[in-house]
Design an enzyme around this catalytic site. Structure first.
Site, mmCIF file in Angstrom:
data_model
loop_
_atom_site.group_PDB
_atom_site.id
_atom_site.type_symbol
_atom_site.label_atom_id
_atom_site.label_comp_id
_atom_site.label_asym_id
_atom_site.label_seq_id
_atom_site.Cartn_x
_atom_site.Cartn_y
_atom_site.Cartn_z
ATOM 1 N N TRP A 27 -2.755 3.659 0.832
ATOM 2 C CA TRP A 27 -3.039 4.322 -0.457
ATOM 3 C C TRP A 27 -2.682 3.441 -1.650
ATOM 4 C CZ3 TRP A 27 0.014 6.559 3.388
ATOM 5 C CH2 TRP A 27 1.396 6.374 3.263
ATOM 6 N N ARG A 28 -2.039 2.313 -1.401
ATOM 7 C CA ARG A 28 -1.747 1.379 -2.488
ATOM 8 C C ARG A 28 -2.909 0.402 -2.724
ATOM 9 N NH1 ARG A 28 4.591 0.330 -0.959
ATOM 10 N NH2 ARG A 28 5.366 2.177 -2.037
ATOM 11 N N GLU B 236 -0.180 11.851 -1.513
ATOM 12 C CA GLU B 236 0.965 12.455 -2.191
ATOM 13 C C GLU B 236 1.286 13.844 -1.641
ATOM 14 O OE1 GLU B 236 3.094 11.103 -4.087
ATOM 15 O OE2 GLU B 236 2.035 9.212 -4.340
ATOM 16 N N THR C 143 8.230 14.551 3.233
ATOM 17 C CA THR C 143 7.892 13.837 4.466
ATOM 18 C C THR C 143 8.109 12.345 4.295
ATOM 19 O OG1 THR C 143 6.194 15.508 4.988
ATOM 20 C CG2 THR C 143 6.020 13.395 6.131
ATOM 21 N N LEU D 294 3.379 18.554 10.936
ATOM 22 C CA LEU D 294 3.849 17.970 9.676
ATOM 23 C C LEU D 294 4.741 18.932 8.892
ATOM 24 C CD1 LEU D 294 3.585 15.262 8.262
ATOM 25 C CD2 LEU D 294 1.554 16.101 7.085
ATOM 26 N N TYR E 193 5.778 22.526 6.548
ATOM 27 C CA TYR E 193 5.459 23.008 5.200
ATOM 28 C C TYR E 193 3.946 23.256 5.088
ATOM 29 C CZ TYR E 193 10.148 21.265 4.128
ATOM 30 O OH TYR E 193 11.512 21.027 4.127
ATOM 31 N N TYR F 257 5.437 16.080 -10.470
ATOM 32 C CA TYR F 257 5.515 14.771 -9.822
ATOM 33 C C TYR F 257 4.145 14.316 -9.301
ATOM 34 C CZ TYR F 257 5.753 11.480 -6.062
ATOM 35 O OH TYR F 257 5.465 10.414 -5.256
ATOM 36 N N ASP G 97 10.895 11.811 -8.694
ATOM 37 C CA ASP G 97 11.108 12.485 -7.415
ATOM 38 C C ASP G 97 12.531 12.198 -6.959
ATOM 39 O OD1 ASP G 97 11.036 9.843 -6.579
ATOM 40 O OD2 ASP G 97 9.665 10.209 -4.906
ATOM 41 N N CYS H 136 24.136 -2.203 -1.125
ATOM 42 C CA CYS H 136 24.522 -2.606 -2.480
ATOM 43 C C CYS H 136 24.817 -4.104 -2.576
ATOM 44 C CB CYS H 136 25.745 -1.810 -2.943
ATOM 45 S SG CYS H 136 25.422 -0.038 -3.107
ATOM 46 N N CYS I 21 21.625 -5.806 -3.431
ATOM 47 C CA CYS I 21 20.825 -5.165 -4.476
ATOM 48 C C CYS I 21 20.722 -6.062 -5.710
ATOM 49 C CB CYS I 21 21.461 -3.831 -4.860
ATOM 50 S SG CYS I 21 20.572 -2.953 -6.167
ATOM 51 N N CYS J 61 24.962 -2.052 -11.971
ATOM 52 C CA CYS J 61 24.850 -0.650 -11.553
ATOM 53 C C CYS J 61 26.151 0.094 -11.840
ATOM 54 C CB CYS J 61 24.527 -0.580 -10.062
ATOM 55 S SG CYS J 61 24.549 1.096 -9.385
#
Length: 343
Positions: free
Chosen positions: A20-21, A33, A39, A76, A78, A116, A134, A195, A198, A204
């Site tokens: 989807w990108r 989405e 999920t 899946l 929901y 969202y 999100d 971390c 990161c 941070c």
């Protein structure tokens, strides 16, 4: 905007290769989405591929039978997402000539599309300058900026939305939104984030102040209800089955199940068997699992047993096993059928 630049740079080097990108098609982005709500990507990706193969356009999804959509969604969870997906596809096909609305406010009017999801479609498909917020975004921003606001409170959403919108580089909404979500999914994960590797470990707030495990703050506890479900596999003299379709506004709406005997509280196995015998006027009952199967949903804990009774007569509305397996079931029943009738 150093935060945004660093984030986008990190994303371009670390992003996952997800189908989807590679598109700006709002149908495919909307589909991804909805599937990815509640999920993980690893679980949702096979469903996305199945749906885009079965329904390559919003019109083909709209024209499908609801049972076909629910069967493809099976496992899946929901399931209201699948019903809303189908209803919205019909709405777009019938009332929008198959064309998705082209901005955030209009997208938000679609059933099953909240703040969202509307922001995701608007930014990914149309480059609208609106940030997504999100769980991943809450976590990344709360930790980096040291925001100790309770994210279960509606007013907190506005604070995070304003911050995310201010960080978003105008004209680059799609890549920024993908970046911050990917950062939360891969780097700034809920437990044991890496971390030490990161890119923000020198700036941070949570890391500098030893509050990584305390942020984001979520005080509201989800109340879990216990339910006791006893499914009765009723077979007639021909070995055919009886099914029920769940139509009430409850879990698993419009999915199929075996006849159900539900108790409000935990009852003894002896009492349950006595009730089943009285209901079906039979003496012999097969119990598949003496120990309850526990199936956890977001707000419910299901205690499940399966029984089988065989009648000496033929039943008018019974169906064969081959017909039965084509129906959409809750995954717990689907798995039971596979384990006990298809091996």
């Amino acid at each position: 905007m150093e935060f945004s630049k660093a984030l986008i740079s990190w994303y371009l080097q670390n992003k996952r290769n997800l189908p989807w990108r590679k598109t700006k098609n709002p149908y495919h982005i909307w589909l991804s989405e909805i599937i990815l709500q509640q999920t993980r990507v690893a679980q949702g990706l096979p469903y996305y591929l199945k749906f885009t193969e079965a329904f390559p356009t919003v019109e083909s999804l709209a024209n499908a039978d609801e049972e076909e959509v629910l069967k493809l969604w099976q496992g899946l969870g929901y399931y209201s997402r699948a019903r809303n997906l189908h209803e919205t596809a019909k709405n777009i096909t019938q009332n929008f000539n198959g064309t998705f609305p082209k901005n955030y406010l209009e997208l938000k009017k679609l059933k099953g599309v909240g703040d969202y999801t509307a922001a995701a479609i608007a930014s990914f498909s149309y480059d609208e300058n609106i940030a997504v917020v999100d769980g991943n975004v809450y976590r990344a921003l709360a930790r980096y900026f040291g925001l100790d606001l309770d994210i279960s409170q509606p007013k907190t959403k506005k604070t995070f939305q304003e911050l995310a919108d201010n960080l978003l580089p105008k004209g680059h909404a799609s890549v920024f939104n993908q970046a911050i979500m990917e950062f939360g999914a891969l780097q700034c994960v809920p437990k044991n984030p890496a971390c030490d590797t990161c890119i923000f470990n020198n700036s941070c707030f949570a890391l500098q102040n030893k509050k990584v495990n305390e942020l984001p703050v979520k005080l509201k506890k989800t109340k879990v209800t216990n339910r006791y479900l006893n499914f009765i596999v009723v077979k007639d003299a021909n070995g055919n089955f009886i099914l029920e379709k769940r139509s009430e506004n409850d879990i698993w709406k419009n999915l199929h199940q075996f006849p159900l005997f539900e108790t409000q509280k935990k009852d003894s196995l002896e009492n349950i068997i006595k009730s089943i015998k009285a209901t079906y006027n039979v003496e012999n009952i097969k119990l598949f699992n003496e120990k309850e199967i526990i199936h956890k949903l977001s707000h419910q804990k299901l205690h499940i047993r399966f029984f089988e009774v065989t009648l000496k007569t033929n039943l008018k509305n019974s169906i064969t096993l081959n017909e039965l397996v084509l129906k959409p079931f809750p995954i717990i029943i689907h798995n039971f059928i596979e384990a006990n009738y298809l091996n």
